[in-house]
Enzyme design. Structure first.
Site, PDB file in Angstrom:
ATOM      1  N   HIS A 180      50.441  29.678  37.871  1.00 47.67           N
ATOM      2  CA  HIS A 180      50.168  28.577  37.437  1.00 47.67           C
ATOM      3  C   HIS A 180      52.057  28.045  36.786  1.00 47.67           C
ATOM      4  O   HIS A 180      51.561  29.204  36.310  1.00 47.67           O
ATOM      5  CB  HIS A 180      49.191  27.553  37.287  1.00 47.67           C
ATOM      6  CG  HIS A 180      47.793  27.254  37.863  1.00 47.67           C
ATOM      7  ND1 HIS A 180      47.987  26.286  38.830  1.00 47.67           N
ATOM      8  CD2 HIS A 180      46.750  27.288  38.395  1.00 47.67           C
ATOM      9  CE1 HIS A 180      46.206  26.632  39.496  1.00 47.67           C
ATOM     10  NE2 HIS A 180      46.071  27.307  38.634  1.00 47.67           N
ATOM     11  N   ALA A 198      38.328  50.002  34.816  1.00 48.64           N
ATOM     12  CA  ALA A 198      37.878  48.626  34.625  1.00 48.64           C
ATOM     13  C   ALA A 198      38.755  48.058  33.989  1.00 48.64           C
ATOM     14  O   ALA A 198      38.615  48.525  32.747  1.00 48.64           O
ATOM     15  CB  ALA A 198      36.128  49.593  33.832  1.00 48.64           C
TER      16      ALA A 198
END
Length: 203
Positions: free
Chosen positions: A112, A161
C-alpha cells in the site's frame, strides 16, 4: 477410487472453472480463495494445502496494475505448499518448479502507499507500489516466512522460518534468515557442504 482421490477429482473440476491454466494432477482443497483466475497459472502435479489464498489485482485505487498488462501468478510444476499459503499479486509472481513451501507463508509483489504527507488519502486509498517477485526452482520456503515485493530468489535456496525477504537479488544455493532476511550460508560446491557466508566473498 478411494475418498481422497474422489475429493481431489471433484475439487479439480471446480477449480478448473476458476483458474485459466490449471495443470494436470493439481490438488487444491475446497475453500481455496481464487481472485482473477484468468491471470493465474498452476503447473502439473502441484499440491497446495487448505487455506490457500491466490489473488491477482488488476485495478487498485482507480488505476490499472501491471498484472493487468501481462502479469499474474505463475506457479511451475511440482510445487508443494502446506496450509495457509497466501499470494497477493498486482504485478508478477513466479515460483519455480519443485519448490516446497511451509505453513502460513505470505508472498506479495505489492505494498500500500505509505505517504503520510498525503492528508487527502488514507493508506488504503493511495496507489499501490509493485515490483515482481521470483522464487527459483527447488527452493525450500519455511514456515511463517514472508517474501516481499522485489525479491528475486535463486535456485535451490532455503528461506528460514519467520524470515522476511525484502527487495533484492539473492543467488542460487544460499540460506536466507532474519528480518530483514540476509544470506547466512552459501553452498560450497568444492567441499559439498554449507558454509558461513562472508559478505565480501564472490558468490
Amino acid at each position: 477410487m478411494n475418498l481422497s482421490n474422489l475429493y481431489y477429482k471433484l475439487s479439480y473440476i471446480v477449480y478448473k472453472k476458476k483458474i485459466k491454466d490449471l495443470g494436470i494432477g493439481v490438488e487444491l482443497r475446497f475453500g481455496s480463495i481464487i481472485y482473477h483466475g484468468e491471470k493465474i497459472h498452476i503447473g502439473n502435479d502441484c499440491k497446495i494445502g487448505k487455506g490457500f489464498v491466490c489473488s491477482v489485482y488488476l485495478e487498485y485505487a482507480g488505476q490499472k496494475t501491471p498484472a493487468e498488462r501481462g502479469g499474474g501468478i505463475f506457479i511451475d510444476t511440482c510445487v508443494s505448499a502446506e496450509r495457509n499459503l497466501t499470494i497477493y499479486c498486482a504485478n508478477k509472481v513466479k515460483i519455480g518448479k519443485g519448490t516446497m513451501i511451509g505453513s502460513t507463508v505470505l508472498i506479495t509483489d505489492n505494498n500500500h502507499g505509505i505517504n503520510a504527507g498525503d492528508t487527502q488519502k488514507n493508506y488504503r486509498e493511495q496507489t499501490l507500489t509493485t515490483k515482481a517477485v521470483t522464487i527459483g526452482e527447488n527452493c525450500w520456503i519455511a514456515e511463517q516466512s514472508c517474501i516481499l515485493a522485489g525479491a528475486s530468489i535463486g535456485n535451490r535456496c532455503i528461506v528460514a522460518a519467520n524470515a522476511v525477504v525484502t527487495s533484492g537479488t539473492y543467488p542460487d544455493n544460499c540460506i536466507l534468515a532474519g528480518n530483514p532476511a540476509r544470506i547466512i550460508k552459501i553452498w560450497d560446491k568444492v567441499q559439498n557442504k554449507w558454509k558461513k557466508y562472508v559478505e565480501s566473498e564472490d558468490v
